[in-house]
Design a protein around this motif. Structure first.
Motif, PDB file in Angstrom:
ATOM      1  N   ARG A  43     -26.930  61.708  31.613  1.00 34.16           N
ATOM      2  CA  ARG A  43     -27.850  62.838  31.424  1.00 34.16           C
ATOM      3  C   ARG A  43     -27.692  63.997  32.316  1.00 34.16           C
ATOM      4  NH1 ARG A  43     -34.286  61.654  30.349  1.00 34.16           N
ATOM      5  NH2 ARG A  43     -34.740  64.056  29.605  1.00 34.16           N
ATOM      6  N   TYR A  44     -27.339  63.577  33.607  1.00 39.08           N
ATOM      7  CA  TYR A  44     -27.179  64.511  34.676  1.00 39.08           C
ATOM      8  C   TYR A  44     -25.477  64.409  35.261  1.00 39.08           C
ATOM      9  CZ  TYR A  44     -31.898  64.624  34.474  1.00 39.08           C
ATOM     10  OH  TYR A  44     -33.475  64.527  34.121  1.00 39.08           O
ATOM     11  N   PRO A  45     -24.487  64.926  34.299  1.00 41.78           N
ATOM     12  CA  PRO A  45     -23.077  64.703  34.761  1.00 41.78           C
ATOM     13  C   PRO A  45     -22.677  65.188  35.957  1.00 41.78           C
ATOM     14  CG  PRO A  45     -23.357  66.178  33.014  1.00 41.78           C
ATOM     15  CD  PRO A  45     -24.763  65.566  33.037  1.00 41.78           C
ATOM     16  N   ARG A  46     -23.246  66.326  36.272  1.00 40.27           N
ATOM     17  CA  ARG A  46     -22.578  66.849  37.806  1.00 40.27           C
ATOM     18  C   ARG A  46     -23.043  65.936  38.876  1.00 40.27           C
ATOM     19  NH1 ARG A  46     -23.390  73.524  37.315  1.00 40.27           N
ATOM     20  NH2 ARG A  46     -21.988  73.866  35.429  1.00 40.27           N
ATOM     21  N   VAL A  47     -24.422  65.490  38.708  1.00 37.16           N
ATOM     22  CA  VAL A  47     -24.897  64.643  39.908  1.00 37.16           C
ATOM     23  C   VAL A  47     -24.239  63.340  39.722  1.00 37.16           C
ATOM     24  CG1 VAL A  47     -26.797  63.385  40.518  1.00 37.16           C
ATOM     25  CG2 VAL A  47     -27.509  65.684  39.759  1.00 37.16           C
ATOM     26  N   CYS A  48     -23.798  62.685  38.583  1.00 37.95           N
ATOM     27  CA  CYS A  48     -22.982  61.657  38.347  1.00 37.95           C
ATOM     28  C   CYS A  48     -21.704  61.746  38.943  1.00 37.95           C
ATOM     29  CB  CYS A  48     -22.969  61.394  36.808  1.00 37.95           C
ATOM     30  SG  CYS A  48     -22.098  59.765  36.347  1.00 37.95           S
ATOM     31  N   ALA A  75     -30.180  53.481  47.199  1.00 39.53           N
ATOM     32  CA  ALA A  75     -30.194  54.147  48.401  1.00 39.53           C
ATOM     33  C   ALA A  75     -31.265  55.370  48.208  1.00 39.53           C
ATOM     34  CB  ALA A  75     -28.878  54.534  48.818  1.00 39.53           C
ATOM     35  N   HIS A  76     -31.021  55.984  47.239  1.00 40.81           N
ATOM     36  CA  HIS A  76     -31.936  57.287  47.098  1.00 40.81           C
ATOM     37  C   HIS A  76     -33.541  56.775  47.098  1.00 40.81           C
ATOM     38  CE1 HIS A  76     -29.049  60.698  45.895  1.00 40.81           C
ATOM     39  NE2 HIS A  76     -28.224  59.604  46.500  1.00 40.81           N
ATOM     40  N   ASP A 164     -41.679  69.044  48.717  1.00 40.26           N
ATOM     41  CA  ASP A 164     -40.518  68.198  49.188  1.00 40.26           C
ATOM     42  C   ASP A 164     -40.803  66.681  48.572  1.00 40.26           C
ATOM     43  OD1 ASP A 164     -43.109  67.739  50.412  1.00 40.26           O
ATOM     44  OD2 ASP A 164     -42.411  67.509  52.353  1.00 40.26           O
ATOM     45  N   VAL A 165     -42.051  66.329  48.204  1.00 36.29           N
ATOM     46  CA  VAL A 165     -42.105  64.998  47.376  1.00 36.29           C
ATOM     47  C   VAL A 165     -41.528  65.379  46.080  1.00 36.29           C
ATOM     48  CG1 VAL A 165     -43.857  63.492  46.254  1.00 36.29           C
ATOM     49  CG2 VAL A 165     -44.325  64.562  48.700  1.00 36.29           C
ATOM     50  N   LYS A 166     -41.858  66.418  45.292  1.00 37.30           N
ATOM     51  CA  LYS A 166     -41.435  66.433  43.953  1.00 37.30           C
ATOM     52  C   LYS A 166     -39.619  66.351  43.932  1.00 37.30           C
ATOM     53  CE  LYS A 166     -41.357  69.603  39.821  1.00 37.30           C
ATOM     54  NZ  LYS A 166     -42.042  70.692  39.245  1.00 37.30           N
ATOM     55  N   ARG A 167     -39.154  67.149  45.157  1.00 37.62           N
ATOM     56  CA  ARG A 167     -37.658  67.209  45.199  1.00 37.62           C
ATOM     57  C   ARG A 167     -37.103  65.798  45.389  1.00 37.62           C
ATOM     58  NH1 ARG A 167     -37.473  70.375  49.132  1.00 37.62           N
ATOM     59  NH2 ARG A 167     -37.031  68.879  50.507  1.00 37.62           N
ATOM     60  N   ARG A 168     -37.549  65.017  46.053  1.00 39.29           N
ATOM     61  CA  ARG A 168     -37.168  63.868  46.689  1.00 39.29           C
ATOM     62  C   ARG A 168     -37.234  62.737  45.069  1.00 39.29           C
ATOM     63  NH1 ARG A 168     -36.068  62.538  51.940  1.00 39.29           N
ATOM     64  NH2 ARG A 168     -36.374  64.163  53.244  1.00 39.29           N
ATOM     65  N   ARG A 174     -33.004  61.403  38.756  1.00 36.67           N
ATOM     66  CA  ARG A 174     -31.851  61.653  38.181  1.00 36.67           C
ATOM     67  C   ARG A 174     -30.868  60.710  38.312  1.00 36.67           C
ATOM     68  NH1 ARG A 174     -31.800  68.166  40.058  1.00 36.67           N
ATOM     69  NH2 ARG A 174     -33.198  68.833  38.245  1.00 36.67           N
ATOM     70  N   VAL A 175     -30.485  60.070  39.661  1.00 34.78           N
ATOM     71  CA  VAL A 175     -29.521  59.145  39.805  1.00 34.78           C
ATOM     72  C   VAL A 175     -29.737  57.746  39.024  1.00 34.78           C
ATOM     73  CG1 VAL A 175     -28.722  60.183  42.173  1.00 34.78           C
ATOM     74  CG2 VAL A 175     -30.397  58.608  42.064  1.00 34.78           C
ATOM     75  N   THR A 176     -31.206  57.595  38.983  1.00 39.38           N
ATOM     76  CA  THR A 176     -31.486  56.440  38.246  1.00 39.38           C
ATOM     77  C   THR A 176     -31.235  56.394  36.917  1.00 39.38           C
ATOM     78  OG1 THR A 176     -33.183  56.106  40.013  1.00 39.38           O
ATOM     79  CG2 THR A 176     -33.510  54.920  37.841  1.00 39.38           C
ATOM     80  N   SER A 177     -31.475  57.613  36.156  1.00 33.87           N
ATOM     81  CA  SER A 177     -31.158  57.561  34.796  1.00 33.87           C
ATOM     82  C   SER A 177     -29.637  57.750  34.448  1.00 33.87           C
ATOM     83  CB  SER A 177     -31.554  59.335  34.314  1.00 33.87           C
ATOM     84  OG  SER A 177     -31.255  59.651  32.944  1.00 33.87           O
ATOM     85  N   ASN A 178     -28.963  58.225  35.510  1.00 39.23           N
ATOM     86  CA  ASN A 178     -27.380  57.986  35.173  1.00 39.23           C
ATOM     87  C   ASN A 178     -27.048  56.663  35.540  1.00 39.23           C
ATOM     88  OD1 ASN A 178     -26.942  60.744  35.039  1.00 39.23           O
ATOM     89  ND2 ASN A 178     -26.589  61.200  37.178  1.00 39.23           N
ATOM     90  N   ALA A 179     -27.624  55.828  36.230  1.00 41.55           N
ATOM     91  CA  ALA A 179     -27.429  54.562  36.570  1.00 41.55           C
ATOM     92  C   ALA A 179     -27.678  53.648  35.098  1.00 41.55           C
ATOM     93  CB  ALA A 179     -28.386  53.981  37.674  1.00 41.55           C
TER      94      ALA A 179
END
Length: 200
Positions: A43-48, A75-76, A164-168, A174-179
């Motif tokens: 879903r987030y190819p660049r992040v992936c 880790a995130h 800062d909360v929303k960003r984290r 995003r990384v979890t969706s990619n996982a």
């Protein structure tokens, strides 16, 4: 209901874009080629590509990628959980009561998200041919629950989450969706092949 729809749409997107044939063809590619050809379905190819290309561990097979993506996500999530704990202990006094309550809930939800990801990684570390489908179903369920936890966290702030909360939390999502996509690709492959014995 909205959270569930987002989670299901992520899972179905991966299923539609992935086939056993594509999985088999990429499994023979070089590590960087495998990362790119797998991440194109995320879903987030660049992040992936960025997170998996920089991953220090082995990423030579789709199973390696699924494990690596879970390690990245875990880790995130752990970093976000640590940040939320620190914020609730040192910075919550300046918030209103509703925001403080949302922060407490969010802290618990992201902690739970990290635990769900840890369980999923442990499942992928101990895959067996005879229980492959069941184990993959477990991993997909737990990663989906981790995504829902992140959605619930942000919704608790009613659109007023600190940047800062929303960003984290968004980063974890995003990384979890990619996982989830990498796990789904692995699930489409069928049972894992046993490793050849030394000398064979």
């Amino acid at each position: 209901m909205q959270q569930l729809q987002r989670t299901l749409s992520t899972l179905f997107l991966c299923i539609l874009l992935t086939s056993p044939t594509a999985f088999t063809s990429t499994s023979q590619s070089k590590p960087q080629d495998l990362v790119r050809s797998s991440c194109v379905h995320a879903r987030y190819p660049r992040v992936c590509v960025r997170t998996l290309s920089n991953y220090a561990g082995p990423a030579n097979t789709p199973l390696d990628l699924a494990r690596a993506s879970l390690r990245v996500s875990l880790a995130h999530a752990r970093r976000a959980s640590k940040f939320l704990r620190a914020l609730s202990e040192g910075g919550a006094a300046a918030m209103g009561k509703r925001q403080q309550s949302a922060l407490r809930d969010c802290k618990e939800q992201i902690s739970d998200s990290a635990e769900q990801l840890r369980r999923s990684l442990d499942e992928l570390q101990h895959l067996r041919a005879e229980t492959f489908r069941w184990q993959m179903s477990n991993a997909q369920t737990w990663v989906s629950a981790a995504l829902t936890d992140g959605d619930t966290c942000l919704e608790g702030f009613a659109g007023n989450a600190r940047p800062d909360v929303k960003r984290r939390i968004t980063d974890v999502a995003r990384v979890t969706s990619n996982a989830l996509c990498m796990i789904n690709r692995l699930g489409q492959s069928g049972r894992p092949r046993p490793k050849p014995k030394p000398g064979n």
